[in-house]
Design a protein around this motif. Structure first.
Motif, PDB file in Angstrom:
ATOM      1  N   GLY A   1       0.955  -1.615  -0.099  1.00 36.85           N
ATOM      2  CA  GLY A   1       0.294  -0.205  -0.398  1.00 36.85           C
ATOM      3  C   GLY A   1       0.769   1.844  -0.132  1.00 36.85           C
ATOM      4  N   ALA A   2       1.946   1.084   0.497  1.00 41.35           N
ATOM      5  CA  ALA A   2       3.017   2.296  -0.280  1.00 41.35           C
ATOM      6  C   ALA A   2       3.624   2.586  -1.588  1.00 41.35           C
ATOM      7  CB  ALA A   2       4.242   2.465   1.299  1.00 41.35           C
ATOM      8  N   GLU A   3       3.940   3.920  -1.632  1.00 39.57           N
ATOM      9  CA  GLU A   3       4.518   4.137  -2.621  1.00 39.57           C
ATOM     10  C   GLU A   3       5.901   3.710  -3.284  1.00 39.57           C
ATOM     11  OE1 GLU A   3       3.415   8.174  -4.272  1.00 39.57           O
ATOM     12  OE2 GLU A   3       1.719   8.230  -3.159  1.00 39.57           O
ATOM     13  N   LYS A   4       6.571   4.638  -2.114  1.00 41.03           N
ATOM     14  CA  LYS A   4       8.213   3.988  -2.054  1.00 41.03           C
ATOM     15  C   LYS A   4       8.402   2.927  -0.787  1.00 41.03           C
ATOM     16  CE  LYS A   4       9.218   8.265  -1.839  1.00 41.03           C
ATOM     17  NZ  LYS A   4       9.779   9.144  -1.150  1.00 41.03           N
ATOM     18  N   PRO A   5       9.155   2.095  -0.774  1.00 42.64           N
ATOM     19  CA  PRO A   5       9.840   1.518   0.539  1.00 42.64           C
ATOM     20  C   PRO A   5       9.599   2.571   1.772  1.00 42.64           C
ATOM     21  CG  PRO A   5      11.396   0.834  -1.349  1.00 42.64           C
ATOM     22  CD  PRO A   5      10.628   1.963  -1.855  1.00 42.64           C
ATOM     23  N   VAL A   6       9.036   1.774   3.048  1.00 45.59           N
ATOM     24  CA  VAL A   6       9.547   2.704   4.516  1.00 45.59           C
ATOM     25  C   VAL A   6      11.060   2.403   5.045  1.00 45.59           C
ATOM     26  CG1 VAL A   6       8.430   2.671   6.306  1.00 45.59           C
ATOM     27  CG2 VAL A   6       6.959   2.291   4.440  1.00 45.59           C
ATOM     28  N   THR A   7      11.453   3.492   5.338  1.00 45.05           N
ATOM     29  CA  THR A   7      12.800   3.381   5.790  1.00 45.05           C
ATOM     30  C   THR A   7      12.973   3.467   7.263  1.00 45.05           C
ATOM     31  OG1 THR A   7      13.845   4.745   3.827  1.00 45.05           O
ATOM     32  CG2 THR A   7      14.846   4.535   6.487  1.00 45.05           C
ATOM     33  N   TYR A   8      13.291   2.434   8.428  1.00 46.99           N
ATOM     34  CA  TYR A   8      13.518   2.283   9.283  1.00 46.99           C
ATOM     35  C   TYR A   8      14.364   2.565  10.191  1.00 46.99           C
ATOM     36  CZ  TYR A   8       8.477  -0.037   9.237  1.00 46.99           C
ATOM     37  OH  TYR A   8       7.259  -0.063   8.118  1.00 46.99           O
ATOM     38  N   VAL A   9      14.479   3.100  11.659  1.00 42.99           N
ATOM     39  CA  VAL A   9      15.799   2.756  11.898  1.00 42.99           C
ATOM     40  C   VAL A   9      16.014   1.765  12.823  1.00 42.99           C
ATOM     41  CG1 VAL A   9      16.939   4.770  13.647  1.00 42.99           C
ATOM     42  CG2 VAL A   9      15.588   5.405  11.817  1.00 42.99           C
TER      43      VAL A   9
END
Length: 82
Positions: A58-66
């Protein structure tokens, strides 16, 4: 090693909450992605954190996690330069 106030704010939030998205960090700090990203980069350069990109449905781009590294999990701020 000493952290700036804003970098420390990011560090403490990730330490308390575990794996956190950049978007969540922006929300809780009230700052933009560039500002938060600069603080995460600072933590990465010090070996305290790492970025993980993940494709989320559902997200357009990959999600960045820290996430904190092993060194980040045991880090105690001090006045020492390194």
């Amino acid at each position: 090693m000493l952290l700036t106030q804003k970098t420390n704010e990011i560090y403490e939030y990730v330490k308390a909450n575990g794996r956190v998205s950049i978007e969540e960090l922006c929300t809780v700090t009230g700052r933009g992605a560039r500002s938060v990203g600069a603080n995460v980069t600072d933590l990465q350069k010090k070996g305290l954190a790492a970025r993980e990109k993940e494709t989320v449905e559902g997200a357009e781009k990959p999600v960045t996690y820290v996430v904190l590294t092993d060194a980040g999990k045991t880090f105690v701020p001090s006045e020492d330069a390194e």
